[in-house]
Design an enzyme around this catalytic site. Structure first.
Site, PDB file in Angstrom:
ATOM      1  N   LEU A  22      37.621  32.993  20.111  1.00 25.82           N
ATOM      2  CA  LEU A  22      38.968  32.683  20.114  1.00 25.82           C
ATOM      3  C   LEU A  22      39.151  31.125  19.990  1.00 25.82           C
ATOM      4  CD1 LEU A  22      41.178  35.100  22.312  1.00 25.82           C
ATOM      5  CD2 LEU A  22      40.161  35.370  19.961  1.00 25.82           C
ATOM      6  N   ILE A  48      29.739  26.104  28.161  1.00 26.18           N
ATOM      7  CA  ILE A  48      28.650  25.735  28.728  1.00 26.18           C
ATOM      8  C   ILE A  48      27.444  25.885  27.731  1.00 26.18           C
ATOM      9  CG2 ILE A  48      29.183  26.589  31.097  1.00 26.18           C
ATOM     10  CD1 ILE A  48      28.307  29.375  30.162  1.00 26.18           C
ATOM     11  N   ASP A  92      30.366  23.055  33.108  1.00 23.95           N
ATOM     12  CA  ASP A  92      30.585  24.598  33.755  1.00 23.95           C
ATOM     13  C   ASP A  92      31.665  24.366  34.650  1.00 23.95           C
ATOM     14  OD1 ASP A  92      30.506  26.562  35.278  1.00 23.95           O
ATOM     15  OD2 ASP A  92      28.553  26.576  36.170  1.00 23.95           O
ATOM     16  N   PHE A 114      40.745  28.476  28.138  1.00 22.69           N
ATOM     17  CA  PHE A 114      40.197  29.767  27.592  1.00 22.69           C
ATOM     18  C   PHE A 114      38.628  30.026  28.033  1.00 22.69           C
ATOM     19  CE2 PHE A 114      43.746  29.675  25.010  1.00 22.69           C
ATOM     20  CZ  PHE A 114      43.835  31.036  24.368  1.00 22.69           C
ATOM     21  N   SER A 136      45.815  37.832  30.188  1.00 21.82           N
ATOM     22  CA  SER A 136      45.505  39.030  29.614  1.00 21.82           C
ATOM     23  C   SER A 136      46.283  40.270  29.705  1.00 21.82           C
ATOM     24  CB  SER A 136      43.949  39.283  29.911  1.00 21.82           C
ATOM     25  OG  SER A 136      43.526  40.541  29.381  1.00 21.82           O
ATOM     26  N   HIS A 144      45.103  42.740  30.793  1.00 22.96           N
ATOM     27  CA  HIS A 144      44.291  43.497  31.715  1.00 22.96           C
ATOM     28  C   HIS A 144      44.925  43.057  33.048  1.00 22.96           C
ATOM     29  CE1 HIS A 144      42.006  45.124  28.907  1.00 22.96           C
ATOM     30  NE2 HIS A 144      41.434  43.977  28.375  1.00 22.96           N
ATOM     31  N   TYR A 202      38.126  41.987  36.073  1.00 19.95           N
ATOM     32  CA  TYR A 202      38.696  40.955  35.156  1.00 19.95           C
ATOM     33  C   TYR A 202      40.149  40.745  35.138  1.00 19.95           C
ATOM     34  CZ  TYR A 202      39.521  38.950  30.488  1.00 19.95           C
ATOM     35  OH  TYR A 202      39.873  38.303  29.403  1.00 19.95           O
ATOM     36  N   LYS A 233      42.800  37.587  36.178  1.00 21.42           N
ATOM     37  CA  LYS A 233      44.031  37.032  35.673  1.00 21.42           C
ATOM     38  C   LYS A 233      45.320  36.937  36.452  1.00 21.42           C
ATOM     39  CE  LYS A 233      41.822  36.569  31.558  1.00 21.42           C
ATOM     40  NZ  LYS A 233      41.191  35.414  31.191  1.00 21.42           N
ATOM     41  N   SER A 273      45.091  41.973  22.025  1.00 24.46           N
ATOM     42  CA  SER A 273      44.024  42.302  21.546  1.00 24.46           C
ATOM     43  C   SER A 273      43.736  41.526  20.264  1.00 24.46           C
ATOM     44  CB  SER A 273      43.633  43.718  20.649  1.00 24.46           C
ATOM     45  OG  SER A 273      43.956  44.667  21.839  1.00 24.46           O
TER      46      SER A 273
END
Length: 278
Positions: free
Chosen positions: A13, A33, A50, A70, A110, A112, A135, A139, A164
């Site tokens: 992305l 990174i 990092d 992101f 997300s 999620h 995960y 978020k 998505s």
């Protein structure tokens, strides 16, 4: 603006956001990174950092107006692996943004974060968190962090609950698809809206089958243009029969809802790595 920072610039992305972001500020500092991210666009520089290292993030945000965050592990992994980049990394970004005097954090959240809601529930931006994985839990943490930093420290945040953002390869994606063009518009509106306070908006295109409601975030001016319905005939013809006992088909989080905690959710998805090449 003088300077925007993009974390996760080496990701799929991020590869689509880099060039558009150079048009929104005098300088874009891209970070990841990775050793490098290829050829840079005019006005773009690259700093390897990092996000789990607070000092590195603090230096990265020096002189910035906004950060588009992101950078993260983008799959389900054991909690101990998630802790540094996704939990501590989010804290480092918000804390450094506050100390460096930034106006706003634009965050890649997300679906999620609310992935265990049933698919037949049309959910808005105000539903309580219901994560489907570690995960998704990360978020939730970052969204709550952003709300707290706005209410306690007046640092604005826009949390983009992306569904998505990948090629349409499944029936679920007919509702959840976010095209790259709509992603760019979404991030642009999160940046150029004059005031946002703390905001949540779903990252989804104008799909006929969209399972989420963005009406309460209309003040951001995000008006998606693409629609996954043009893929429907092909996708549905190739799809196996629906299984109502499969959580991957019956929850908003898709395969992440059915995967055991700590195990890859992306392994159950056909994600095409079509990142933009510079």
């Amino acid at each position: 603006m003088k300077k925007i920072v993009l974390t996760g610039a080496g990701g799929r992305l991020g590869s689509y956001l880099r060039e558009p972001l150079t048009r929104l500020a005098g300088t874009l500092v891209s970070s990841d990174i990775a050793e490098d991210i290829g050829m840079l666009y005019p006005g773009e520089s690259y700093i390897r950092a990092d996000i789990a290292d607070y000092d590195a993030v603090h230096t990265l945000l020096d002189g910035a107006d906004m950060v588009v965050h992101f950078g993260a592990i983008v799959d389900e992994v054991p909690f101990e692996e998630m802790l540094g980049p996704n939990f501590l990394g989010a804290y480092n970004v918000w804390e450094a943004a506050f100390r460096q005097g930034l106006k706003r954090v634009v965050y890649a959240s997300s679906i999620h974060a609310v992935g265990m809601y049933p698919r037949n529930e049309f959910i808005g931006i105000d539903v309580p968190h219901r994560p489907d994985t570690f995960y998704g839990l990360a978020k939730c943490f970052a969204e709550d962090l952003g709300r707290m930093y706005w209410e306690k420290r007046q640092l604005e945040s826009v949390c983009l609950r992306i569904l998505s953002c990948a090629q349409v390869t499944s029936p679920r994606a007919l509702g959840t698809w976010l095209s790259y063009d709509d992603l760019i518009q979404l991030v642009t509106r999160a940046i150029d809206t004059p005031t946002t306070g703390f905001s949540i908006v779903y990252g989804v295109s104008d799909n006929d089958r969209s399972p989420v409601d963005n009406s309460a975030a209309s003040y951001l001016g995000y008006r998606p243009r693409d629609n996954a319905e043009r893929f429907a005939e092909r996708i549905l013809a190739e799809a196996p029969p629906a299984d109502t006992d499969d959580l991957a088909q019956m929850r908003h989080g898709g395969p992440f809802a059915s995967t055991p905690l700590g195990q890859s959710g992306l392994a159950g998805m056909n994600i095409v790595d079509d990142r933009k090449k510079t």
